[in-house]
Design a protein around this motif. Structure first.
Motif, mmCIF file in Angstrom:
data_model
loop_
_atom_site.group_PDB
_atom_site.id
_atom_site.type_symbol
_atom_site.label_atom_id
_atom_site.label_comp_id
_atom_site.label_asym_id
_atom_site.label_seq_id
_atom_site.Cartn_x
_atom_site.Cartn_y
_atom_site.Cartn_z
ATOM 1 N N GLN A 1 -6.028 -5.221 -13.805
ATOM 2 C CA GLN A 1 -6.492 -4.016 -13.121
ATOM 3 C C GLN A 1 -7.639 -3.355 -13.881
ATOM 4 O O GLN A 1 -8.608 -2.879 -13.276
ATOM 5 N N MET A 2 -7.556 -3.323 -15.207
ATOM 6 C CA MET A 2 -8.636 -2.708 -15.989
ATOM 7 C C MET A 2 -9.903 -3.548 -15.923
ATOM 8 O O MET A 2 -11.016 -3.017 -15.923
ATOM 9 N N ASP B 1 0.842 -1.196 0.000
ATOM 10 C CA ASP B 1 0.000 0.000 0.000
ATOM 11 C C ASP B 1 0.870 1.236 0.000
ATOM 12 O O ASP B 1 1.210 1.772 1.046
ATOM 13 N N PRO B 2 1.261 1.731 -1.193
ATOM 14 C CA PRO B 2 2.159 2.882 -1.283
ATOM 15 C C PRO B 2 1.576 4.145 -0.701
ATOM 16 O O PRO B 2 2.267 5.125 -0.537
ATOM 17 N N GLY C 1 -5.547 4.901 -11.691
ATOM 18 C CA GLY C 1 -6.651 4.053 -11.266
ATOM 19 C C GLY C 1 -6.242 2.619 -11.014
ATOM 20 O O GLY C 1 -7.082 1.778 -10.685
ATOM 21 N N VAL C 2 -4.952 2.305 -11.154
ATOM 22 C CA VAL C 2 -4.449 0.944 -10.928
ATOM 23 C C VAL C 2 -4.116 0.783 -9.451
ATOM 24 O O VAL C 2 -3.385 1.598 -8.883
ATOM 25 N N GLN C 3 -4.646 -0.256 -8.819
ATOM 26 C CA GLN C 3 -4.389 -0.491 -7.406
ATOM 27 C C GLN C 3 -3.002 -1.091 -7.209
ATOM 28 O O GLN C 3 -2.627 -2.049 -7.890
ATOM 29 N N PRO C 4 -2.213 -0.521 -6.298
ATOM 30 C CA PRO C 4 -0.856 -1.035 -6.084
ATOM 31 C C PRO C 4 -0.866 -2.388 -5.371
ATOM 32 O O PRO C 4 -1.639 -2.602 -4.434
ATOM 33 N N THR C 5 -0.031 -3.289 -5.825
ATOM 34 C CA THR C 5 0.148 -4.590 -5.194
ATOM 35 C C THR C 5 1.643 -4.877 -5.123
ATOM 36 O O THR C 5 2.454 -4.177 -5.742
ATOM 37 N N GLU C 6 2.002 -5.916 -4.415
ATOM 38 C CA GLU C 6 3.411 -6.270 -4.337
ATOM 39 C C GLU C 6 3.959 -6.661 -5.702
ATOM 40 O O GLU C 6 5.129 -6.438 -6.006
#
Length: 343
Positions: free
Chosen positions: A220-221, A20-21, A68-73
């Motif tokens: 993500q889209m 979670d940046p 709009g892209v959710q950050p993940t590892e």
């Protein structure tokens, strides 16, 4: 002309966690984040100008917030790569612009007013005023100067390119004739209205990296990230500035691999990653139509009735009325409604 050195740096753990940046978000009315010299290191050096890990963390947050892209590892390295490449490109562009300004004694770099007008327009698109938009960025840990720097570089470089090459464009009769022939030939072929995201394999570190990145973006889209926002932040194509919008194209105008995939798609469908020689495409098919030997055009018109021998002042008044109506009409769909409001 330009020197570039990269320094190895961790994935900015001091600024954000891998999953979670934006975990250390400030309240909406908080001031922009303050630099902490103790936690900064060098991420890159461009012509003796340092890009710090703070700069990189800020740009990463901006890319995340606006894509709009959710950050993940899994996709955090992709965010870092895009952020760093963008920062390096912009530093090189600004250095060149400063050089040209000095040599040619001309103004190229956008001033604060121009930049803030662009930011205000971005806020308006999200139904936010300038200060509200600024506060929203601060709530996500993004300093307004980070966005200002990006917009200043993009606006200034675009102005320079248009001014440098636009005046040299000359369209001859042979080019016009060739275009007419191409349009005529294309009318009989299938046509596709598409948007694109192109990941340049050389830019992102190889074909395998590009394919993996494309797979993550597609996921993500499919989960709701807007295609246009993803294109603006991740696409290496010139269409990135318009959200990936390519418009209508005909069979034979795109790479064979892309055309083969598009031919099997339905309007409204998002493609899987499509590898080509230099990278990977993601295509969104907005619409498609079959080729035809004939072109059918539907028209609507608005007219002011005049006597055959109407005096010039009546003709001028009718022309003025129609010109005023024309300014209000956005297409055939609202012509009748707008005309009904005009006596």
């Amino acid at each position: 002309m330009a020197a570039l050195a990269l320094a190895s740096a961790p994935y900015l753990a001091q600024a954000q966690t891998p999953t979670d940046p934006t975990a250390s978000e400030a309240p909406a009315d908080a001031a922009p984040p303050v630099r902490s010299g103790m936690s900064e290191s060098v991420a890159a050096v461009v012509n003796d100008e340092i890009i710090s890990t703070y700069d990189l963390a800020q740009r990463m947050r901006l890319v995340i917030a606006t894509s709009g892209v959710q950050p993940t590892e899994q996709n955090l390295p992709q965010f870092q790569r895009e952020a760093l490449v963008g920062l390096v490109d912009e530093r090189l562009q600004m250095h060149e612009l400063h050089r040209v300004e000095k040599e040619q004694k001309m103004s190229l770099i956008a001033d604060d007013q121009e930049v803030d007008e662009e930011i205000a327009a971005m806020g308006k698109e999200n139904n936010l005023g300038f200060e509200q938009f600024k506060a929203q960025l601060a709530a996500q840990g993004i300093g307004i100067d980070t966005l200002r720097a990006q917009i200043r570089a993009q606006t200034s470089w675009s102005r320079w390119i248009r001014g440098r090459y636009g005046s040299r464009l000359r369209i001859g009769e042979d080019q016009i004739k060739a275009m007419q022939e191409r349009i005529s030939s294309a009318a009989a072929k299938p046509q596709y209205q598409i948007s694109e995201v192109f990941l340049d394999a050389n830019r992102v570190g190889g074909m395998e990296v590009a394919v993996n990145g494309a797979n993550q973006l597609v996921t993500q889209m499919q989960q709701g990230a807007p295609f246009s926002a993803v294109a603006r932040q991740f696409s290496a194509s010139a269409t990135a500035a318009s959200g990936g919008d390519v418009g209508w194209i005909s069979s034979g105008e795109i790479a064979p691999e892309v055309e083969a995939a598009v031919a099997e798609m339905r309007p409204g469908q998002l493609s899987k990653p499509i590898p080509v020689r230099d990278g990977v495409y993601i295509i969104y098919l907005r619409d498609k139509r079959s080729g035809s030997d004939a072109t059918v055009v539907n028209l609507k018109q608005a007219a002011v009735a005049l006597a055959e021998n109407a005096p010039q002042d009546q003709i001028d008044a009718a022309s003025a009325k129609l010109m005023a109506l024309r300014a209000k009409v956005t297409g055939c769909g609202d012509l009748e409604a707008q005309a009904a409001k005009t006596p």
